[in-house]
Design an enzyme around this catalytic site. Structure first.
Site, PDB file in Angstrom:
ATOM      1  N   SER A  72       0.855  -1.186   0.000  1.00 28.49           N
ATOM      2  CA  SER A  72       0.000   0.000   0.000  1.00 28.49           C
ATOM      3  C   SER A  72       0.888   1.232   0.000  1.00 28.49           C
ATOM      4  O   SER A  72       2.040   1.176   0.452  1.00 28.49           O
ATOM      5  CB  SER A  72      -0.880  -0.002   1.259  1.00 28.49           C
ATOM      6  OG  SER A  72      -1.514   1.246   1.454  1.00 28.49           O
ATOM      7  N   TYR A  89      -3.070  -1.660  10.306  1.00 27.14           N
ATOM      8  CA  TYR A  89      -3.052  -1.925   8.871  1.00 27.14           C
ATOM      9  C   TYR A  89      -1.758  -1.386   8.250  1.00 27.14           C
ATOM     10  O   TYR A  89      -1.089  -2.092   7.485  1.00 27.14           O
ATOM     11  CB  TYR A  89      -4.263  -1.273   8.207  1.00 27.14           C
ATOM     12  CG  TYR A  89      -4.312  -1.450   6.708  1.00 27.14           C
ATOM     13  CD1 TYR A  89      -4.834  -2.610   6.155  1.00 27.14           C
ATOM     14  CD2 TYR A  89      -3.841  -0.460   5.861  1.00 27.14           C
ATOM     15  CE1 TYR A  89      -4.878  -2.779   4.776  1.00 27.14           C
ATOM     16  CE2 TYR A  89      -3.882  -0.626   4.481  1.00 27.14           C
ATOM     17  CZ  TYR A  89      -4.398  -1.785   3.945  1.00 27.14           C
ATOM     18  OH  TYR A  89      -4.430  -1.947   2.576  1.00 27.14           O
TER      19      TYR A  89
END
Length: 239
Positions: free
Chosen positions: A134, A147
């Site tokens: 990400s 996360y």
């Protein structure tokens, strides 16, 4: 990498970015197996000509199911795409299980699959591992601490195994999406990249031999980080 005729495994491939990666790899001539947790979504993918494996990658049994599901097959492309968010709250100890599930799915499972499937990848004339991290692996946002930690950990792992495999037939690719329109981001305001467009950049990177695919707005984040890591962190921490 020429994906024509090659067998690919896409985890989390029945929905979101993973589904689009699977569809586009299939369109480019690959044979594709997808994993997922939803029986209905897997059935729909089977109807489109995909192999399917049911398994929850937050559990050892789910990882075993995936490994066993490709046993004996000439796997040439592993795409570790499956990921979940977390409702972890620093002030709420009861959310630690959500954090643990996020860590198991986003970090532990890709490490396990890379390790357990490496022998079969090495046995192919040409192979690749794609770890989907990400933009938040570059600089975290406060609202997604666990996360972000999983994606930063997977980024570090990817860079390390790329060096370990540099003299082998296995290419190691990191794909860094921005905020993408998926079920995970439903209801979140702001500009989002479509799953189709994000997958297109990732598949192009696989086919053209890139080491790193910075999709969409992540290109700007990488540029800001190259100028000043501290600036990138200040921008993203409140994002």
């Amino acid at each position: 990498m020429d994906v024509r005729g090659k067998l690919a495994l896409v985890t989390g491939g029945s929905d979101g970015i993973g589904r689009e990666i699977a569809l586009q790899l299939q369109g480019a001539g690959a044979e594709v197996i997808v994993t997922g947790r939803s029986a209905d979504k897997l059935q729909a993918m089977a109807g489109l000509g995909f192999g399917t494996i049911a398994g929850d990658l937050s559990t050892p049994e789910g990882v075993d199911a995936v490994v066993n599901g490709v046993a004996g097959k000439p796997l040439a492309l592993l795409v570790n795409n499956a990921g979940v968010g977390s409702d972890y709250d620093l002030d709420q100890p009861e959310t630690l299980e959500s954090a643990a599930r996020c860590i198991r799915t986003n970090l532990d499972a890709p490490i396990a699959l890379c390790t357990r499937l490496l022998a079969v990848l090495r046995a192919q004339p040409e192979a690749a591992i794609v770890n989907v991290t990400s933009g938040l692996a570059i600089a975290p946002r406060a609202g997604g601490s666990v996360y972000c930690a999983t994606k930063a950990g997977l980024r570090s792992y990817t860079q390390a195994i790329r060096h370990l495999l540099k003299d082998s037939n296995v290419r190691v690719i990191e794909a860094l999406p921005p905020v993408v329109e998926t079920n995970m981001t439903a209801g979140r305001a702001g500009k989002k990249m479509s799953a189709h467009d994000c997958a297109a950049e990732i598949v192009h990177g696989i086919r053209t031999g890139k080491r790193e695919v910075n999709a969409g707005m992540v290109k700007l984040l990488q540029f800001a980080h190259s100028l000043s890591p501290a600036l990138a962190r200040r921008i993203m921490i409140q994002y």
